[in-house]
Design a protein around this motif. Sequence first.
Motif, PDB file in Angstrom:
ATOM      1  N   THR A 124       0.835  -1.195   0.000  1.00 13.92           N
ATOM      2  CA  THR A 124       0.000   0.000   0.000  1.00 13.92           C
ATOM      3  C   THR A 124       0.872   1.246   0.000  1.00 13.92           C
ATOM      4  O   THR A 124       1.903   1.291   0.674  1.00 13.92           O
ATOM      5  N   VAL A 125       0.444   2.231  -0.758  1.00 11.66           N
ATOM      6  CA  VAL A 125       1.067   3.549  -0.755  1.00 11.66           C
ATOM      7  C   VAL A 125       0.063   4.539  -0.191  1.00 11.66           C
ATOM      8  O   VAL A 125      -1.128   4.468  -0.513  1.00 11.66           O
ATOM      9  N   TYR A 126       0.540   5.436   0.648  1.00 13.83           N
ATOM     10  CA  TYR A 126      -0.332   6.400   1.304  1.00 13.83           C
ATOM     11  C   TYR A 126      -0.021   7.819   0.848  1.00 13.83           C
ATOM     12  O   TYR A 126       1.114   8.127   0.474  1.00 13.83           O
ATOM     13  N   LEU A 127      -1.030   8.652   0.939  1.00 14.71           N
ATOM     14  CA  LEU A 127      -0.838  10.082   0.737  1.00 14.71           C
ATOM     15  C   LEU A 127      -1.468  10.781   1.932  1.00 14.71           C
ATOM     16  O   LEU A 127      -2.701  10.848   2.031  1.00 14.71           O
ATOM     17  N   GLN A 128      -0.636  11.248   2.845  1.00 10.26           N
ATOM     18  CA  GLN A 128      -1.095  12.002   3.994  1.00 10.26           C
ATOM     19  C   GLN A 128      -1.226  13.460   3.590  1.00 10.26           C
ATOM     20  O   GLN A 128      -0.250  14.064   3.123  1.00 10.26           O
ATOM     21  N   MET A 129      -2.409  14.003   3.763  1.00  8.82           N
ATOM     22  CA  MET A 129      -2.673  15.372   3.337  1.00  8.82           C
ATOM     23  C   MET A 129      -3.068  16.204   4.555  1.00  8.82           C
ATOM     24  O   MET A 129      -4.069  15.901   5.216  1.00  8.82           O
ATOM     25  N   ASN A 130      -2.287  17.207   4.841  1.00 10.73           N
ATOM     26  CA  ASN A 130      -2.551  18.100   5.967  1.00 10.73           C
ATOM     27  C   ASN A 130      -2.785  19.520   5.461  1.00 10.73           C
ATOM     28  O   ASN A 130      -2.419  19.851   4.333  1.00 10.73           O
ATOM     29  N   GLY A 131      -3.378  20.326   6.297  1.00 11.98           N
ATOM     30  CA  GLY A 131      -3.604  21.717   5.911  1.00 11.98           C
ATOM     31  C   GLY A 131      -4.431  21.860   4.655  1.00 11.98           C
ATOM     32  O   GLY A 131      -4.148  22.705   3.809  1.00 11.98           O
ATOM     33  N   LEU A 132      -5.459  21.049   4.552  1.00 11.96           N
ATOM     34  CA  LEU A 132      -6.261  21.056   3.324  1.00 11.96           C
ATOM     35  C   LEU A 132      -7.024  22.361   3.155  1.00 11.96           C
ATOM     36  O   LEU A 132      -7.486  22.972   4.133  1.00 11.96           O
ATOM     37  N   THR A 133      -7.147  22.769   1.914  1.00 11.01           N
ATOM     38  CA  THR A 133      -7.896  23.976   1.548  1.00 11.01           C
ATOM     39  C   THR A 133      -8.960  23.603   0.520  1.00 11.01           C
ATOM     40  O   THR A 133      -8.883  22.531  -0.099  1.00 11.01           O
ATOM     41  N   PRO A 134      -9.934  24.470   0.301  1.00 16.30           N
ATOM     42  CA  PRO A 134     -10.950  24.167  -0.716  1.00 16.30           C
ATOM     43  C   PRO A 134     -10.340  23.905  -2.093  1.00 16.30           C
ATOM     44  O   PRO A 134     -10.929  23.165  -2.888  1.00 16.30           O
ATOM     45  N   GLU A 135      -9.179  24.461  -2.352  1.00 15.90           N
ATOM     46  CA  GLU A 135      -8.516  24.236  -3.644  1.00 15.90           C
ATOM     47  C   GLU A 135      -8.011  22.807  -3.794  1.00 15.90           C
ATOM     48  O   GLU A 135      -7.641  22.388  -4.898  1.00 15.90           O
ATOM     49  N   ASP A 136      -7.971  22.062  -2.719  1.00  8.46           N
ATOM     50  CA  ASP A 136      -7.568  20.664  -2.783  1.00  8.46           C
ATOM     51  C   ASP A 136      -8.732  19.736  -3.113  1.00  8.46           C
ATOM     52  O   ASP A 136      -8.543  18.527  -3.260  1.00  8.46           O
ATOM     53  N   THR A 137      -9.925  20.298  -3.203  1.00  9.41           N
ATOM     54  CA  THR A 137     -11.089  19.495  -3.561  1.00  9.41           C
ATOM     55  C   THR A 137     -10.905  18.918  -4.952  1.00  9.41           C
ATOM     56  O   THR A 137     -10.688  19.657  -5.920  1.00  9.41           O
ATOM     57  N   ALA A 138     -10.972  17.596  -5.045  1.00 10.61           N
ATOM     58  CA  ALA A 138     -10.715  16.915  -6.311  1.00 10.61           C
ATOM     59  C   ALA A 138     -10.940  15.421  -6.130  1.00 10.61           C
ATOM     60  O   ALA A 138     -11.090  14.936  -5.007  1.00 10.61           O
ATOM     61  N   THR A 139     -10.946  14.737  -7.240  1.00  6.04           N
ATOM     62  CA  THR A 139     -10.867  13.290  -7.211  1.00  6.04           C
ATOM     63  C   THR A 139      -9.403  12.915  -7.327  1.00  6.04           C
ATOM     64  O   THR A 139      -8.716  13.395  -8.232  1.00  6.04           O
ATOM     65  N   TYR A 140      -8.952  12.088  -6.409  1.00  2.00           N
ATOM     66  CA  TYR A 140      -7.544  11.709  -6.360  1.00  2.00           C
ATOM     67  C   TYR A 140      -7.380  10.294  -6.907  1.00  2.00           C
ATOM     68  O   TYR A 140      -8.133   9.388  -6.545  1.00  2.00           O
ATOM     69  N   TYR A 141      -6.371  10.140  -7.753  1.00  2.00           N
ATOM     70  CA  TYR A 141      -6.109   8.878  -8.421  1.00  2.00           C
ATOM     71  C   TYR A 141      -4.670   8.439  -8.176  1.00  2.00           C
ATOM     72  O   TYR A 141      -3.779   9.275  -8.004  1.00  2.00           O
ATOM     73  N   CYS A 142      -4.446   7.128  -8.230  1.00  2.00           N
ATOM     74  CA  CYS A 142      -3.075   6.636  -8.198  1.00  2.00           C
ATOM     75  C   CYS A 142      -2.864   5.676  -9.363  1.00  2.00           C
ATOM     76  O   CYS A 142      -3.827   5.116  -9.912  1.00  2.00           O
ATOM     77  N   ALA A 143      -1.609   5.507  -9.726  1.00  2.00           N
ATOM     78  CA  ALA A 143      -1.255   4.623 -10.824  1.00  2.00           C
ATOM     79  C   ALA A 143       0.201   4.224 -10.659  1.00  2.00           C
ATOM     80  O   ALA A 143       0.990   4.950 -10.051  1.00  2.00           O
ATOM     81  N   PRO A 144       0.579   3.084 -11.238  1.00  2.00           N
ATOM     82  CA  PRO A 144       1.991   2.691 -11.194  1.00  2.00           C
ATOM     83  C   PRO A 144       2.813   3.535 -12.149  1.00  2.00           C
ATOM     84  O   PRO A 144       2.299   4.022 -13.162  1.00  2.00           O
TER      85      PRO A 144
END
Length: 115
Positions: A76-96
């Motif tokens: 598993t790969v993680y993405l820890q996101m802190n200090g989120l703002t409305p500009e971070d609103t999105a669909t997040y995707y991962c890929a190799p």
Amino acid sequence: QVQLVESGGGLVQPGGSLRLSCAASEFTIISSAITWARQSPGKGLEWVSTIYSDGSPYYADSMKGRFTISRDDANTVYLQMNGLTPEDTATYYCAPGPYRASAPWGQGTQVTVSS
């Protein structure tokens, strides 16, 4: 094509945090670079971060200092996101692999930052 499964999205208030997960069941994720990207409504796909097999992390400028990419031994790969703002609103995707628009992105996980 290998596809990964994203999870962990949700609704969070500005300044809040989320941790996204990217997992694979039939692919040795630990031996590959893994990339996160995101797409906001009405915008194109945007590179967020990549972690290479040696653990080296890379971030888009707007994510530096706020986002942390990591991987564990459980595929598993993680993405820890802190200090989120409305500009971070999105669909997040991962890929190799490193970032490319034509990568086999997963189904995505929605992140909404709103009060």
